[in-house]
Design a protein around this motif. Sequence first.
Motif, PDB file in Angstrom:
ATOM      1  N   LYS A 210       0.855  -1.181   0.000  1.00  0.00           N
ATOM      2  CA  LYS A 210       0.000   0.000   0.000  1.00  0.00           C
ATOM      3  C   LYS A 210       0.894   1.235   0.000  1.00  0.00           C
ATOM      4  O   LYS A 210       1.847   1.302   0.794  1.00  0.00           O
ATOM      5  CB  LYS A 210      -0.853   0.037   1.263  1.00  0.00           C
ATOM      6  CG  LYS A 210      -1.907  -1.030   1.318  1.00  0.00           C
ATOM      7  CD  LYS A 210      -2.818  -0.759   2.500  1.00  0.00           C
ATOM      8  CE  LYS A 210      -3.780  -1.906   2.678  1.00  0.00           C
ATOM      9  NZ  LYS A 210      -4.852  -1.588   3.617  1.00  0.00           N
ATOM     10  N   ASN A 212       0.502   4.140   1.240  1.00  0.00           N
ATOM     11  CA  ASN A 212       0.619   4.861   2.519  1.00  0.00           C
ATOM     12  C   ASN A 212       1.643   4.209   3.445  1.00  0.00           C
ATOM     13  O   ASN A 212       2.380   4.887   4.157  1.00  0.00           O
ATOM     14  CB  ASN A 212      -0.751   4.987   3.206  1.00  0.00           C
ATOM     15  CG  ASN A 212      -1.442   3.647   3.428  1.00  0.00           C
ATOM     16  OD1 ASN A 212      -1.177   2.673   2.716  1.00  0.00           O
ATOM     17  ND2 ASN A 212      -2.316   3.569   4.406  1.00  0.00           N
ATOM     18  N   LYS A 294      -2.238   1.874  11.312  1.00  0.00           N
ATOM     19  CA  LYS A 294      -1.153   2.725  10.804  1.00  0.00           C
ATOM     20  C   LYS A 294      -0.225   3.230  11.900  1.00  0.00           C
ATOM     21  O   LYS A 294       0.909   3.604  11.624  1.00  0.00           O
ATOM     22  CB  LYS A 294      -1.707   3.883   9.976  1.00  0.00           C
ATOM     23  CG  LYS A 294      -2.457   4.957  10.744  1.00  0.00           C
ATOM     24  CD  LYS A 294      -2.797   6.111   9.794  1.00  0.00           C
ATOM     25  CE  LYS A 294      -3.880   6.997  10.366  1.00  0.00           C
ATOM     26  NZ  LYS A 294      -4.400   7.961   9.404  1.00  0.00           N
ATOM     27  N   PRO A 322       0.236  -4.928   5.373  1.00  0.00           N
ATOM     28  CA  PRO A 322      -0.969  -4.175   5.031  1.00  0.00           C
ATOM     29  C   PRO A 322      -1.450  -3.355   6.233  1.00  0.00           C
ATOM     30  O   PRO A 322      -2.179  -3.844   7.088  1.00  0.00           O
ATOM     31  CB  PRO A 322      -1.985  -5.247   4.627  1.00  0.00           C
ATOM     32  CG  PRO A 322      -1.376  -6.563   4.947  1.00  0.00           C
ATOM     33  CD  PRO A 322       0.010  -6.375   5.423  1.00  0.00           C
ATOM     34  N   ASN A 324      -3.586  -0.509   7.953  1.00  0.00           N
ATOM     35  CA  ASN A 324      -4.850   0.172   7.698  1.00  0.00           C
ATOM     36  C   ASN A 324      -4.892   1.514   8.409  1.00  0.00           C
ATOM     37  O   ASN A 324      -4.208   1.728   9.393  1.00  0.00           O
ATOM     38  CB  ASN A 324      -6.021  -0.708   8.131  1.00  0.00           C
ATOM     39  CG  ASN A 324      -6.293  -1.796   7.115  1.00  0.00           C
ATOM     40  OD1 ASN A 324      -6.601  -1.510   5.970  1.00  0.00           O
ATOM     41  ND2 ASN A 324      -6.125  -3.048   7.517  1.00  0.00           N
ATOM     42  N   GLU A 325      -5.725   2.392   7.882  1.00  0.00           N
ATOM     43  CA  GLU A 325      -5.889   3.715   8.476  1.00  0.00           C
ATOM     44  C   GLU A 325      -6.816   3.588   9.695  1.00  0.00           C
ATOM     45  O   GLU A 325      -7.222   2.501  10.063  1.00  0.00           O
ATOM     46  CB  GLU A 325      -6.475   4.667   7.433  1.00  0.00           C
ATOM     47  CG  GLU A 325      -5.662   4.738   6.139  1.00  0.00           C
ATOM     48  CD  GLU A 325      -4.331   5.457   6.293  1.00  0.00           C
ATOM     49  OE1 GLU A 325      -4.312   6.579   6.823  1.00  0.00           O
ATOM     50  OE2 GLU A 325      -3.298   4.895   5.887  1.00  0.00           O
ATOM     51  N   GLU A 366      -9.100   1.004   4.340  1.00  0.00           N
ATOM     52  CA  GLU A 366      -7.965   0.424   3.622  1.00  0.00           C
ATOM     53  C   GLU A 366      -6.973   1.477   3.157  1.00  0.00           C
ATOM     54  O   GLU A 366      -5.766   1.269   3.221  1.00  0.00           O
ATOM     55  CB  GLU A 366      -8.480  -0.372   2.413  1.00  0.00           C
ATOM     56  CG  GLU A 366      -9.149  -1.672   2.830  1.00  0.00           C
ATOM     57  CD  GLU A 366      -9.926  -2.339   1.702  1.00  0.00           C
ATOM     58  OE1 GLU A 366     -10.015  -1.766   0.604  1.00  0.00           O
ATOM     59  OE2 GLU A 366     -10.451  -3.440   1.933  1.00  0.00           O
ATOM     60  N   THR A 367      -7.487   2.578   2.636  1.00  0.00           N
ATOM     61  CA  THR A 367      -6.568   3.593   2.105  1.00  0.00           C
ATOM     62  C   THR A 367      -6.783   4.965   2.728  1.00  0.00           C
ATOM     63  O   THR A 367      -5.981   5.864   2.538  1.00  0.00           O
ATOM     64  CB  THR A 367      -6.723   3.724   0.578  1.00  0.00           C
ATOM     65  OG1 THR A 367      -8.112   3.911   0.290  1.00  0.00           O
ATOM     66  CG2 THR A 367      -6.235   2.475  -0.122  1.00  0.00           C
ATOM     67  N   SER A 368      -7.881   5.152   3.450  1.00  0.00           N
ATOM     68  CA  SER A 368      -8.054   6.414   4.170  1.00  0.00           C
ATOM     69  C   SER A 368      -8.905   6.131   5.407  1.00  0.00           C
ATOM     70  O   SER A 368      -9.559   5.087   5.497  1.00  0.00           O
ATOM     71  CB  SER A 368      -8.743   7.451   3.284  1.00  0.00           C
ATOM     72  OG  SER A 368      -9.984   6.953   2.855  1.00  0.00           O
ATOM     73  N   ARG A 439      -7.803  -5.760  -0.895  1.00  0.00           N
ATOM     74  CA  ARG A 439      -8.857  -4.795  -1.210  1.00  0.00           C
ATOM     75  C   ARG A 439     -10.218  -5.461  -1.013  1.00  0.00           C
ATOM     76  O   ARG A 439     -10.890  -5.845  -1.968  1.00  0.00           O
ATOM     77  CB  ARG A 439      -8.683  -4.269  -2.635  1.00  0.00           C
ATOM     78  CG  ARG A 439      -7.453  -3.373  -2.783  1.00  0.00           C
ATOM     79  CD  ARG A 439      -7.523  -2.566  -4.064  1.00  0.00           C
ATOM     80  NE  ARG A 439      -7.519  -3.432  -5.227  1.00  0.00           N
ATOM     81  CZ  ARG A 439      -6.427  -3.720  -5.945  1.00  0.00           C
ATOM     82  NH1 ARG A 439      -5.275  -3.202  -5.625  1.00  0.00           N
ATOM     83  NH2 ARG A 439      -6.515  -4.509  -6.986  1.00  0.00           N
TER      84      ARG A 439
END
Length: 561
Positions: A210, A212, A294, A322, A324-325, A366-368, A439
């Motif tokens: 990822k 981030n 994170k 992986p 996560n946020e 997952e991304t934010s 995802r």
Amino acid sequence: MSKYLITSALPYANGPIHFGHIAGAYLPADIFCRFLRQSGEDAIYICGTDEYGVAITINAEKEGVLYQKYVDGHHATIKAFFDKLNIRFDHFSRTTIEEHKPISQEFFLTLHKKGHIQAAVEPQFYCAKCARFLADRYVSGSCPKCGADNVRGDECTKCGEWLDPSKIVNPVCKVCGSKPEIREATQYFLDLKAFAPQLKAWLATKTDWKPNVKNKALSLIEEGLVKRSITRDLAWGVPVPLDEAKGKVLYVWFEAPIGYISATMEWAAKQGKPEAWKDWWFDKETKLVHFIGKDNIIFHTIIWPAMLMGQDKPWILPDNVPGNEFYNLEGKQFSKSDGWYIDTDDFFTKYGVDALRYAIASNSPETSDSQFTWEGFQAANNELADTLGNLVNRCFSFIKKNFDGKIPVAGELKPEDKALLDSFAPVFAEAGKSYRSYRVRQALSQTMALAITANKYVNDTAPWTLRKTDIKRCATVLNAASRAIINCAILLYPVIPDTALKILEKAGLAPDGKAPAFKPYEGSLDNTALGADNTLLFAKILPEQVKAEVEKLQALPRDGK
Ligand SMILES: [Zn+2]
Ligand SMILES: [Zn+2]
């Protein structure tokens, strides 16, 4: 076929798990592991409670219980919670097991021998009244960077700044409230700088991480890695294995990740194959995957890999991390002390485990950053009820009523039947790719698209009309629709395993609790007797329930208020 060693961040044995933790490190790992097993991969899922450190001792002292008793209680509570949530670890261990000490000490000694760990004299807080050095959370004060009050002695919980005694503003001893003095004392430091080139080269190979996570790791290296203190003067922890370091223990973030190894050792011993952990940790073919939130990125992408790189034995490095946020609750961080949380027992009783798993997974951070809202939960739950629940219910009730409870034999296929049947394989391919690349949100939308297509197919073909006009055609439609239902269940199994198995049982297959293979169902359905269960899969959540839950949340008391 690959081999996966999957871990989730070790939860501290000092409090309950909330939805934020679940969304960050546990549910995504459980989903990944279930998917891999469905796909025929070899995977083990290892975790355990992190039981040393000041977070533990200070709370145990506050409650007046022995450290061991304190962590015993929390370990049991956390384990029971994960069981309830259907997080299926192969082994859920603890860092206070006997195996953990020698392996942690081996890591320390090897790094020390190679000069990566050095002793240094540093200023530290000392409370004269309590007659002891005050590690980390035994001190509180204000953050020099963001000004936040009541921050811990080692880290600002608001802005994430690492603090040392020289930086913290207006320090007080958390035990007696007096102002501590600063004294010189020896501690041991891990010199991360030496690993920077190797870490950078290793990170460069991680093209599938990822962004981030990878960017955070690279920027930490760019900012310059510093020496980090890895020992503490505490009575609870893994002793530093040096004669001159009596009374010192390894700092919790040094030994906690080694818990992944000691837990695997304990798992292997319980299998009756005490050496089997080496087949995972020393095999270059093993893909080591650490699921984390994170806030743990620095530990799993910098410090832990450096610790592994600095060993003599052929330890594998993480294949992926992986991260996560954050996952919040109605716009704010989950916090029991701030009265901003959800009673999980009450939640599971009212709504069920899979409703939560689906709601979190379909809106996973997952991304934010994302959040749990009661309205969002209602929407996710009702989406399941309206598409999948509705499809299962109307098809199977219809078959029970009109075809003696047996899936009727399909006749000649029309283009619309073929279109539905041909759509399964591509959905499995796409959703499989999504699950494999962490995802889950995408995997779910691909799967739900199939459920929507199948619903539309049933609407368009209208078997309730065909029953009167063309019974053979009606049979063909129901046969194809049943197959679509089964495939939706297989696709959703990683996220809502109990419900998926229930659907397969309703469809007359006998999954017997076993994970269905991740591919379109190929068996014949002709004359398959449906299961006896007629219960609804998902209860709809009504607006007044949402309103009541939000009001309940807003009325929760804060600690001591
Ligand atoms: Zn701060
Ligand atoms: Zn004191």
